[in-house]
Write an enzyme that holds these catalytic residues in place. Structure first.
Site, mmCIF file in Angstrom:
data_model
loop_
_atom_site.group_PDB
_atom_site.id
_atom_site.type_symbol
_atom_site.label_atom_id
_atom_site.label_comp_id
_atom_site.label_asym_id
_atom_site.label_seq_id
_atom_site.Cartn_x
_atom_site.Cartn_y
_atom_site.Cartn_z
ATOM 1 N N ARG A 38 0.825 -1.216 0.000
ATOM 2 C CA ARG A 38 0.000 0.000 0.000
ATOM 3 C C ARG A 38 0.856 1.262 0.000
ATOM 4 O O ARG A 38 0.435 2.293 -0.537
ATOM 5 C CB ARG A 38 -0.952 -0.019 1.185
ATOM 6 C CG ARG A 38 -2.111 -0.978 0.943
ATOM 7 C CD ARG A 38 -3.072 -1.009 2.095
ATOM 8 N NE ARG A 38 -4.283 -1.747 1.738
ATOM 9 C CZ ARG A 38 -5.235 -2.070 2.603
ATOM 10 N NH1 ARG A 38 -5.116 -1.728 3.880
ATOM 11 N NH2 ARG A 38 -6.296 -2.720 2.209
ATOM 12 N N LYS A 195 -15.447 -17.975 4.326
ATOM 13 C CA LYS A 195 -16.871 -18.031 4.628
ATOM 14 C C LYS A 195 -17.793 -17.495 3.536
ATOM 15 O O LYS A 195 -17.562 -16.422 2.995
ATOM 16 C CB LYS A 195 -17.148 -17.244 5.906
ATOM 17 C CG LYS A 195 -16.598 -17.926 7.127
ATOM 18 C CD LYS A 195 -17.058 -17.233 8.373
ATOM 19 C CE LYS A 195 -16.772 -18.096 9.588
ATOM 20 N NZ LYS A 195 -17.076 -17.373 10.822
ATOM 21 N N GLY A 347 -5.846 -8.770 0.660
ATOM 22 C CA GLY A 347 -4.534 -9.068 1.249
ATOM 23 C C GLY A 347 -4.047 -10.483 0.959
ATOM 24 O O GLY A 347 -2.915 -10.687 0.501
ATOM 25 N N GLY A 370 -11.841 -4.929 1.367
ATOM 26 C CA GLY A 370 -13.275 -4.670 1.528
ATOM 27 C C GLY A 370 -13.812 -3.754 0.433
ATOM 28 O O GLY A 370 -14.913 -3.974 -0.088
HETATM 29 C C1 3PG Z 1 -8.566 -2.539 5.061
HETATM 30 O O1 3PG Z 1 -7.425 -2.928 5.256
HETATM 31 O O2 3PG Z 1 -9.520 -3.319 4.901
HETATM 32 C C2 3PG Z 1 -8.786 -1.069 4.941
HETATM 33 O O3 3PG Z 1 -7.653 -0.369 5.314
HETATM 34 C C3 3PG Z 1 -9.996 -0.620 5.726
HETATM 35 O O4 3PG Z 1 -9.801 -0.908 7.073
HETATM 36 P P1 3PG Z 1 -11.072 -1.166 7.998
HETATM 37 O O5 3PG Z 1 -11.667 -2.465 7.507
HETATM 38 O O6 3PG Z 1 -10.529 -1.281 9.400
HETATM 39 O O7 3PG Z 1 -12.009 -0.028 7.821
HETATM 40 MG MG MG Z 2 -11.072 -4.453 6.093
#
Ligand code: 3PG
Ligand code: MG
Length: 395
Positions: A38, A195, A347, A370
């Site tokens: 990132r 899941k 990730g 997400g």
């Molecule tokens: C992530 O890694 O999913 C993003 O940085 C968002 O983080 P969060 O899910 O804690 O809002």
């Molecule tokens: Mg997240």
């Protein structure tokens, strides 16, 4: 759609106070950043602003700290240190930045974790107002946090004198739009992970939009179970069986959903657990499915060879253990070899393509986890909506 907002590249930043929201939420261990992904993605934006001699204050969150209290475990100090190495210049970390930071033209500083501020996550408007007062131009560049309506993502975008999309955010949106809005077909989605319940909406929405849906992990196990296969002790969600059966029956759309015909099972998830190849009909009551088998991997790979566009989120097996990595490795190779426009996000998925050495042969690696999934679901991203709402006001 990606043209509906002001872009950083349209603006003259010289001498301006430029507040840039990045997602520098990187994994940290023993005070060091363990994946630069990132940070590297944000570098071109930061370099460009510095080169234009803007006064650059960068904001990010790290993890999910309790608001209102400083906790060293969630400090951006390791990120500031790594950013300084990558940019080859000082990047001071500013603890109390909300009342203003004096930054010279061509200099850059990083504000401490935005989520230490009460009101960040709730998108408190007085907090967003204080952020807006810090800048002449707000640059939203954090694609990976664009699905969060928080003070430093969408609140400030509504209130800053000028709000624009940074180059990274714009590139991410363009790559995803290219894959989903007018894709070269067949459009194939690979969705893995633990899941079904975590990816319910994305599976439902993709079933209606893609030509083929290739599944792995606990998600595939639940579909196998719904198709009548005994999956032993495999990770499986009983209360998702009805949804899985509906998905297979085409209730949400016409996507072809091939299921595994062979799998690698093990007795448990221990690193030294022995893997055993079985046809799905041979799975025993004590077995856990931990990877797709070679026949399944070849079948999936063939489908990927024919794809015009591929979107990939989630590994197909427990690829962290070598004995359960072959399925994900074969799929990574197939995506790399295909002529399709391919996007991978999340990730675990990026860790897998890195582990298997194919990062360079994926068309686009998204920083979003997400946010990537929410885009696939077809949901508007609140921080992007906030920029669009400003586009008239700023031009
Ligand atoms: C992530 O890694 O999913 C993003 O940085 C968002 O983080 P969060 O899910 O804690 O809002
Ligand atoms: Mg997240």
């Amino acid at each position: 759609m990606a043209g509906a907002f002001v872009r950083m590249t349209d603006l003259d930043l010289e001498g301006k106070r430029v507040l840039i929201r990045e997602d520098l939420n990187a994994p940290v261990k023993d005070g060091r950043v363990t994946s630069d992904m990132r940070l590297l993605a944000a570098l071109p934006t930061l370099r460009s602003a510095v080169e234009q001699r803007a006064r650059v204050l960068v904001l990010s969150h790290l993890g999910r700290p309790k608001e209102g209290v400083f906790d060293a475990a969630f400090s951006l100090a390791p990120v500031a240190a790594r950013l300084a190495e990558l940019l080859e210049r000082d990047v001071p970390l500013v603890a109390d930045w909300l009342d203003g930071v004096d930054i010279a033209p061509g200099d850059i500083a990083l504000g401490e974790n935005v989520r230490f501020n009460p009101g960040e996550k709730a998108n408190d408007s007085s907090l967003a107002k204080r952020m807006a007062l810090l800048c002449d131009v707000f640059v939203m560049d954090a694609f990976a946090t664009a699905h969060r309506a928080e003070a430093s993502t969408s609140g400030v975008a509504a209130l800053a004198p000028v709000a624009c999309a940074g180059p990274l955010l714009a590139a991410e949106l363009e790559a995803l739009a290219a894959a989903l809005e007018n894709p070269r077909r067949p459009l194939v989605a690979i969705i893995g992970g633990a899941k079904v319940s975590g990816k319910l909406e994305v599976l439902q929405s993709l079933a209606a939009r893609v030509d083929e849906l290739i599944l792995g992990g606990g998600i595939a196990n639940t579909l196998l179970a719904a198709s009548g296969v005994a999956v032993g002790r495999s990770l499986m969600e009983r209360d998702m069986l009805k949804f899985a059966a509906d998905l297979l029956a085409g209730k949400f759309g016409k996507a072809a959903i091939p299921l595994p015909t062979d799998v690698i099972v093990g007795p448990n998830l221990e690193p030294d657990a022995r893997g055993q190849l079985k046809k799905v009909r041979e799975i025993g009551p004590a077995d856990m499915i931990l990877d797709i088998g070679p026949e399944t991997a070849e079948h999936y790979a063939e489908r990927l060879q024919r794809a015009g566009t591929i979107v990939w989120n989630g590994p197909l097996g427990v690829f962290e253990h070598p004995q359960f990595a072959a399925g994900t490795r074969r799929i990574a190779a197939a995506v790399a070899e295909s002529h399709a426009f391919s996007i991978a996000g999340g990730g675990d998925t990026l860790a897998a393509i890195e582990q298997f050495g194919v990062s360079e042969r994926i068309s686009y690696a998204s920083t979003g986890g997400g946010a990537f999934l929410e885009f696939l679901e077809g949901k508007p991203l609140p921080a992007v909506e906030a920029l669009k709402a400003r586009s008239g006001a700023a031009s």
